[in-house]
Design a protein around this motif. Structure first.
Motif, mmCIF file in Angstrom:
data_model
loop_
_atom_site.group_PDB
_atom_site.id
_atom_site.type_symbol
_atom_site.label_atom_id
_atom_site.label_comp_id
_atom_site.label_asym_id
_atom_site.label_seq_id
_atom_site.Cartn_x
_atom_site.Cartn_y
_atom_site.Cartn_z
ATOM 1 N N THR A 7 0.835 -1.206 0.000
ATOM 2 C CA THR A 7 0.000 0.000 0.000
ATOM 3 C C THR A 7 0.866 1.251 0.000
ATOM 4 O OG1 THR A 7 -1.763 -1.174 1.164
ATOM 5 C CG2 THR A 7 -1.818 1.231 1.242
ATOM 6 N N ILE A 8 1.900 1.272 0.830
ATOM 7 C CA ILE A 8 2.794 2.430 0.912
ATOM 8 C C ILE A 8 3.522 2.641 -0.412
ATOM 9 C CG2 ILE A 8 4.896 3.296 2.016
ATOM 10 C CD1 ILE A 8 3.808 1.944 4.637
ATOM 11 N N ALA A 9 4.023 1.555 -1.004
ATOM 12 C CA ALA A 9 4.714 1.667 -2.299
ATOM 13 C C ALA A 9 3.766 2.198 -3.363
ATOM 14 C CB ALA A 9 5.278 0.306 -2.710
ATOM 15 N N ARG A 10 2.583 1.642 -3.404
ATOM 16 C CA ARG A 10 1.581 2.026 -4.410
ATOM 17 C C ARG A 10 1.088 3.454 -4.220
ATOM 18 N NH1 ARG A 10 -3.468 -0.675 -2.933
ATOM 19 N NH2 ARG A 10 -3.674 1.211 -1.718
ATOM 20 N N ASP A 11 0.907 3.853 -2.958
ATOM 21 C CA ASP A 11 0.279 5.142 -2.681
ATOM 22 C C ASP A 11 1.226 6.333 -2.658
ATOM 23 O OD1 ASP A 11 -2.099 3.799 -2.551
ATOM 24 O OD2 ASP A 11 -2.441 4.132 -0.420
ATOM 25 N N GLY A 12 2.528 6.106 -2.845
ATOM 26 C CA GLY A 12 3.385 7.285 -2.848
ATOM 27 C C GLY A 12 4.866 7.055 -2.977
ATOM 28 N N MET A 13 5.390 5.950 -2.461
ATOM 29 C CA MET A 13 6.844 5.749 -2.491
ATOM 30 C C MET A 13 7.374 5.540 -3.898
ATOM 31 S SD MET A 13 7.944 6.038 0.586
ATOM 32 C CE MET A 13 7.276 6.044 2.226
ATOM 33 N N CYS A 14 6.612 4.801 -4.702
ATOM 34 C CA CYS A 14 7.062 4.471 -6.056
ATOM 35 C C CYS A 14 6.191 5.153 -7.098
ATOM 36 C CB CYS A 14 7.010 2.964 -6.271
ATOM 37 S SG CYS A 14 8.054 2.019 -5.146
ATOM 38 N N LEU A 15 6.809 5.436 -8.205
ATOM 39 C CA LEU A 15 6.117 5.946 -9.386
ATOM 40 C C LEU A 15 6.504 4.993 -10.503
ATOM 41 C CD1 LEU A 15 4.305 8.193 -10.471
ATOM 42 C CD2 LEU A 15 6.366 9.490 -11.008
ATOM 43 N N GLY A 16 5.655 4.002 -10.738
ATOM 44 C CA GLY A 16 6.016 2.937 -11.658
ATOM 45 C C GLY A 16 7.152 2.127 -11.059
ATOM 46 N N GLN A 17 8.241 1.989 -11.805
ATOM 47 C CA GLN A 17 9.376 1.198 -11.352
ATOM 48 C C GLN A 17 10.529 2.065 -10.865
ATOM 49 O OE1 GLN A 17 10.129 -1.390 -14.674
ATOM 50 N NE2 GLN A 17 8.515 -2.798 -14.071
ATOM 51 N N ALA A 18 10.211 3.246 -10.402
ATOM 52 C CA ALA A 18 11.235 4.152 -9.884
ATOM 53 C C ALA A 18 10.715 4.818 -8.618
ATOM 54 C CB ALA A 18 11.567 5.227 -10.924
ATOM 55 N N PRO A 19 11.626 5.281 -7.774
ATOM 56 C CA PRO A 19 11.163 6.063 -6.625
ATOM 57 C C PRO A 19 10.391 7.276 -7.113
ATOM 58 C CG PRO A 19 13.482 5.513 -6.382
ATOM 59 C CD PRO A 19 13.077 5.134 -7.787
ATOM 60 N N ASN A 20 9.398 7.687 -6.364
ATOM 61 C CA ASN A 20 8.660 8.891 -6.711
ATOM 62 C C ASN A 20 9.649 10.053 -6.807
ATOM 63 O OD1 ASN A 20 6.499 10.603 -7.239
ATOM 64 N ND2 ASN A 20 5.251 9.777 -5.585
ATOM 65 N N GLN A 21 9.252 11.144 -7.396
ATOM 66 C CA GLN A 21 10.145 12.232 -7.782
ATOM 67 C C GLN A 21 11.083 12.713 -6.679
ATOM 68 O OE1 GLN A 21 7.767 15.303 -9.595
ATOM 69 N NE2 GLN A 21 6.522 13.774 -10.613
ATOM 70 N N ASP A 22 10.531 12.983 -5.512
ATOM 71 C CA ASP A 22 11.327 13.501 -4.398
ATOM 72 C C ASP A 22 10.511 13.324 -3.121
ATOM 73 O OD1 ASP A 22 9.419 15.655 -4.338
ATOM 74 O OD2 ASP A 22 10.646 16.772 -5.750
#
Length: 168
Positions: free
Chosen positions: A132-147
């Motif tokens: 849930t955490i990865a899906r909801d903000g930590m990741c953006l596709g297969q990369a870390p979210n922007q910042d």
């Protein structure tokens, strides 16, 4: 509801596919995780994990994107009886994996995990909060979210406003 289900299904399929691809970077080296920060129980970003009797929250001060591409953070789990536990973990978005670095409980404080392998987010049924955490903000596709600021904004966006263009 269908939009949320579709987004979850796409995320899970993407994370599972990325984990099966193995490493796109065979020279990747994981950095040593810094020590976990002091456990905080206030100011957490609530994480909705359907079907769980626990209440989860991410400490926004703990979120960090490492130069190794691992997003490290502390998640706090609280039971209905008030028992609080902390988990210091990292998500590797490129492979769809999660790893626990340390656990905190009231009697012992932080204890480093010595044998904690990277595990596929899709294969951690007891850790649905990690997916849930990865899906909801930590990741953006297969990369870390922007910042960090974007991660925190996305984690704070209510589920009914995600994927609608009206978030944050």
């Amino acid at each position: 509801m269908q939009r949320e289900f579709l987004a979850l299904a796409l995320c899970c399929a993407s994370l599972a596919a990325s984990a099966q691809l193995a490493d796109a970077d065979p020279d990747w080296k994981e950095l040593d995780a810094p020590p976990p920060p002091a456990l905080r129980t206030s100011g957490l970003i609530a994480i909705d994990v359907p079907g769980s009797s626990l209440h989860f929250g991410v400490d926004p001060n703990s979120v960090a994107i490492g130069t190794d591409g691992v997003v490290r953070y502390v998640v706090v789990a609280q039971s209905s009886s008030g028992t609080v536990n902390g988990i210091y973990e990292g998500v590797r978005c490129s492979t769809g994996e999660v790893r626990v670095f340390a656990r905190h409980n009231p009697s012992s404080g932080w204890v480093a995990t010595t044998e904690s392998p990277w595990r596929a987010l899709s294969e951690t049924p007891n850790n649905r909060y990690s997916l849930t955490i990865a899906r909801d903000g930590m990741c953006l596709g297969q990369a870390p979210n922007q910042d960090k600021a974007t991660i925190l904004r996305d984690l704070r966006t209510p589920a009914d406003r995600k994927f609608t263009g009206s978030g944050g």
